[in-house]
Scaffold this motif. Structure first.
Motif, PDB file in Angstrom:
ATOM      1  N   VAL A   1      17.033 -19.542   4.434  1.00  0.00           N
ATOM      2  CA  VAL A   1      17.193 -18.910   5.739  1.00  0.00           C
ATOM      3  C   VAL A   1      18.380 -17.960   5.661  1.00  0.00           C
ATOM      4  CG1 VAL A   1      17.603 -19.264   8.200  1.00  0.00           C
ATOM      5  CG2 VAL A   1      16.276 -20.953   6.899  1.00  0.00           C
ATOM      6  N   ALA A   2      18.143 -16.685   5.955  1.00  0.00           N
ATOM      7  CA  ALA A   2      19.215 -15.686   6.005  1.00  0.00           C
ATOM      8  C   ALA A   2      19.698 -15.584   7.440  1.00  0.00           C
ATOM      9  CB  ALA A   2      18.709 -14.337   5.512  1.00  0.00           C
ATOM     10  N   LEU A   3      20.996 -15.743   7.615  1.00  0.00           N
ATOM     11  CA  LEU A   3      21.602 -15.792   8.943  1.00  0.00           C
ATOM     12  C   LEU A   3      22.659 -14.692   9.041  1.00  0.00           C
ATOM     13  CD1 LEU A   3      21.812 -17.569  11.584  1.00  0.00           C
ATOM     14  CD2 LEU A   3      23.686 -18.754  10.436  1.00  0.00           C
ATOM     15  N   ASP A   4      22.545 -13.820  10.022  1.00  0.00           N
ATOM     16  CA  ASP A   4      23.558 -12.794  10.262  1.00  0.00           C
ATOM     17  C   ASP A   4      24.587 -13.325  11.247  1.00  0.00           C
ATOM     18  OD1 ASP A   4      22.501 -10.912   8.534  1.00  0.00           O
ATOM     19  OD2 ASP A   4      21.199 -10.029  10.062  1.00  0.00           O
ATOM     20  N   THR A   5      25.831 -13.406  10.787  1.00  0.00           N
ATOM     21  CA  THR A   5      26.923 -13.914  11.622  1.00  0.00           C
ATOM     22  C   THR A   5      27.985 -12.830  11.779  1.00  0.00           C
ATOM     23  OG1 THR A   5      28.432 -14.757   9.905  1.00  0.00           O
ATOM     24  CG2 THR A   5      26.522 -16.129  10.452  1.00  0.00           C
ATOM     25  N   GLN A   6      28.937 -13.096  12.642  1.00  0.00           N
ATOM     26  CA  GLN A   6      30.045 -12.164  12.831  1.00  0.00           C
ATOM     27  C   GLN A   6      30.849 -11.998  11.544  1.00  0.00           C
ATOM     28  OE1 GLN A   6      32.220 -12.974  16.430  1.00  0.00           O
ATOM     29  NE2 GLN A   6      34.031 -11.827  15.754  1.00  0.00           N
TER      30      GLN A   6
ATOM     31  N   ALA B   1      17.861 -13.894  10.417  1.00  0.00           N
ATOM     32  CA  ALA B   1      17.374 -12.571  10.034  1.00  0.00           C
ATOM     33  C   ALA B   1      16.061 -12.657   9.269  1.00  0.00           C
ATOM     34  CB  ALA B   1      18.417 -11.849   9.186  1.00  0.00           C
ATOM     35  N   GLU B   2      15.919 -13.695   8.427  1.00  0.00           N
ATOM     36  CA  GLU B   2      14.740 -13.793   7.569  1.00  0.00           C
ATOM     37  C   GLU B   2      14.609 -15.217   7.065  1.00  0.00           C
ATOM     38  OE1 GLU B   2      12.957 -11.639   3.504  1.00  0.00           O
ATOM     39  OE2 GLU B   2      14.879 -11.008   4.366  1.00  0.00           O
ATOM     40  N   ILE B   3      13.370 -15.643   6.835  1.00  0.00           N
ATOM     41  CA  ILE B   3      13.098 -16.959   6.261  1.00  0.00           C
ATOM     42  C   ILE B   3      12.147 -16.761   5.093  1.00  0.00           C
ATOM     43  CG2 ILE B   3      12.158 -19.273   6.646  1.00  0.00           C
ATOM     44  CD1 ILE B   3      12.780 -18.881   9.631  1.00  0.00           C
ATOM     45  N   ARG B   4      12.531 -17.304   3.933  1.00  0.00           N
ATOM     46  CA  ARG B   4      11.689 -17.204   2.742  1.00  0.00           C
ATOM     47  C   ARG B   4      11.340 -18.606   2.281  1.00  0.00           C
ATOM     48  NH1 ARG B   4      10.033 -12.008   1.147  1.00  0.00           N
ATOM     49  NH2 ARG B   4       9.893 -12.862  -0.955  1.00  0.00           N
ATOM     50  N   ALA B   5      10.077 -18.981   2.409  1.00  0.00           N
ATOM     51  CA  ALA B   5       9.640 -20.302   1.972  1.00  0.00           C
ATOM     52  C   ALA B   5       9.408 -20.289   0.472  1.00  0.00           C
ATOM     53  CB  ALA B   5       8.370 -20.711   2.698  1.00  0.00           C
ATOM     54  N   GLY B   6       9.833 -21.365  -0.208  1.00  0.00           N
ATOM     55  CA  GLY B   6       9.607 -21.485  -1.631  1.00  0.00           C
ATOM     56  C   GLY B   6       8.254 -22.100  -1.936  1.00  0.00           C
ATOM     57  N   GLU B   7       7.953 -22.247  -3.225  1.00  0.00           N
ATOM     58  CA  GLU B   7       6.687 -22.857  -3.628  1.00  0.00           C
ATOM     59  C   GLU B   7       6.704 -24.361  -3.396  1.00  0.00           C
ATOM     60  OE1 GLU B   7       5.938 -21.777  -7.635  1.00  0.00           O
ATOM     61  OE2 GLU B   7       5.697 -19.633  -7.205  1.00  0.00           O
ATOM     62  N   GLY B   8       7.909 -24.957  -3.393  1.00  0.00           N
ATOM     63  CA  GLY B   8       8.032 -26.380  -3.147  1.00  0.00           C
ATOM     64  C   GLY B   8       8.365 -26.651  -1.691  1.00  0.00           C
ATOM     65  N   PRO B   9       9.149 -27.704  -1.425  1.00  0.00           N
ATOM     66  CA  PRO B   9       9.449 -28.067  -0.039  1.00  0.00           C
ATOM     67  C   PRO B   9      10.588 -27.262   0.582  1.00  0.00           C
ATOM     68  CG  PRO B   9      10.469 -29.633  -1.523  1.00  0.00           C
ATOM     69  CD  PRO B   9       9.668 -28.701  -2.382  1.00  0.00           C
ATOM     70  N   GLY B  10      11.236 -26.398  -0.187  1.00  0.00           N
ATOM     71  CA  GLY B  10      12.425 -25.720   0.298  1.00  0.00           C
ATOM     72  C   GLY B  10      12.161 -24.356   0.925  1.00  0.00           C
TER      73      GLY B  10
END
Length: 364
Positions: free
Chosen positions: A314-319, A302-311
């Motif tokens: 990931v938001a995942l919509d599941t059943q 659904a969405e990906i938010r990159a952090g300031e570091g290496p991380g």
């Protein structure tokens, strides 16, 4: 409905926050220094804000512009502190009666027998408070607050001074309080597990401002809302206990998807909330085989938010509902992840701690 609008300055810190919330447990969620306790103290009347308004339904407690100010002792608010703050010269029964003694004579009262039963403190009534454990003291403090016939209960990080075992002891009582008592509760916490288990409504705070408000599943499942940092990120699923297995696992039905967790105390058919920490979730492009992990949830990014570091989150919509995964940006690139991509979330059964599983009530 509790309505709070406040503006106040302390040196270099400015609180400028407002929210209106319904009955249930409203959790003020954020880091230390985000303004949670300042809000609670203003609601209690222990702080006079420079500007703002506090109202419980039609009862106005503070309105700076209209010059309305109800003194703390007339606000009919029960306050539960980090420490029980019981009277050491009184036994448990006398501490409980002290709360009832200050209740207005014409106010609706909780039955003492019901409160004692709900909190499981019957065997403690004749004991001095110095002989109680930390968890027992907090249960008595909750009872004293209830018996004062409050219109509102404030709980300022009531589990912060307890170890994990005592926290596990107290959390079910707050769940019962949420589900069985009509008194609204404003609860301060910086623990994502407490929020996931208890909150009817979450008000997330950062640097003195409200950054999100809503149901626990909505706020905790939003990768853009991280009031206590990415390490505490995690989503909330609502599931039903399907069956208990002989090997010590409980099988849940989460929107038609089977989830396996270490054995839960709830019986088949019971609804539960489950917090899934983002750092306990790994992602795979295809349904993996030959893994020890039992829980595999297919879904769509659904969405990906990159952090300031290496991380990255990931938001995942599941059943089963919204799941968050905390992975590296390198893994995002290697898997070719982008909104709309199909992916599988993998979760070890033993990764979910008992403190992350709670009762059903309150809007999730």
């Amino acid at each position: 409905m509790l309505e709070v609008r406040l503006r106040h300055r302390f040196g270099g810190f400015t609180l400028d926050a407002g929210f209106a919330v319904p009955q249930g447990i409203t959790v003020l969620f954020g880091r230390s220094g985000s303004g949670k306790t300042t809000i609670v103290n203003a609601v209690a009347g222990l702080l006079r804000p420079e500007a703002g308004r506090v109202a419980m339904g039609k009862t106005i407690l503070t309105d700076v512009e209209a010059r309305v100010w109800v003194p703390p002792h007339k606000r009919r608010i029960g306050y539960i502190f980090q420490e029980g703050r019981l009277f050491p010269h009184l036994n448990v029964r006398q501490n409980l009666r002290y709360g009832a003694w200050f209740a207005p004579k014409d106010a609706p009262r909780e039955d003492m027998g019901r409160v004692v039963e709900m909190l499981g403190i019957g065997p403690l009534l004749d004991r001095r408070t110095g002989a109680l454990s930390g968890g027992e003291k907090q249960r008595v403090a909750i009872g004293r607050a209830l018996l004062s016939a409050p219109q509102l209960i404030l709980a300022d990080e009531p589990l912060a001074a307890l170890d994990e075992a005592r926290k596990a002891e107290i959390l079910p009582y707050f769940e019962r309080l949420r589900d069985e008592v009509t008194i609204p509760i404003l609860y301060v916490s910086h623990s994502a597990s407490e929020v996931a288990r208890l909150a009817t409504t979450v008000v997330a705070l950062e640097a003195g401002r409200v950054i999100a408000q809503g149901r626990a599943a909505e706020v905790l499942g939003d990768p853009a809302v991280l009031p206590t940092g990415a390490r505490e990120a995690g989503a909330v699923l609502t599931a039903r206990v399907a069956r208990h297995h002989d090997d010590g696992l409980t099988e849940l039905d989460a929107g038609g998807v089977a989830l396996f967790l270490p054995r839960l105390p709830q019986g088949p058919g019971a609804s539960v909330r489950v917090r899934i920490a983002a750092h306990d979730v790994i992602l795979a492009q295809e349904a993996p085989r030959g893994l020890s992990a039992l829980n595999i949830l297919p879904g769509v990014v659904a969405e990906i938010r990159a952090g300031e570091g290496p991380g990255a989150l990931v938001a995942l919509d599941t059943q089963a509902g919204r799941v968050l995964a905390r992975i590296t940006r390198r893994s995002v690139a290697a898997l070719g992840l982008e909104p709309g991509a199909s992916v599988h979330a993998v979760l070890k059964s033993v990764a979910v701690a008992p403190a992350d599983v709670g009762g059903p009530r309150g809007a999730t």
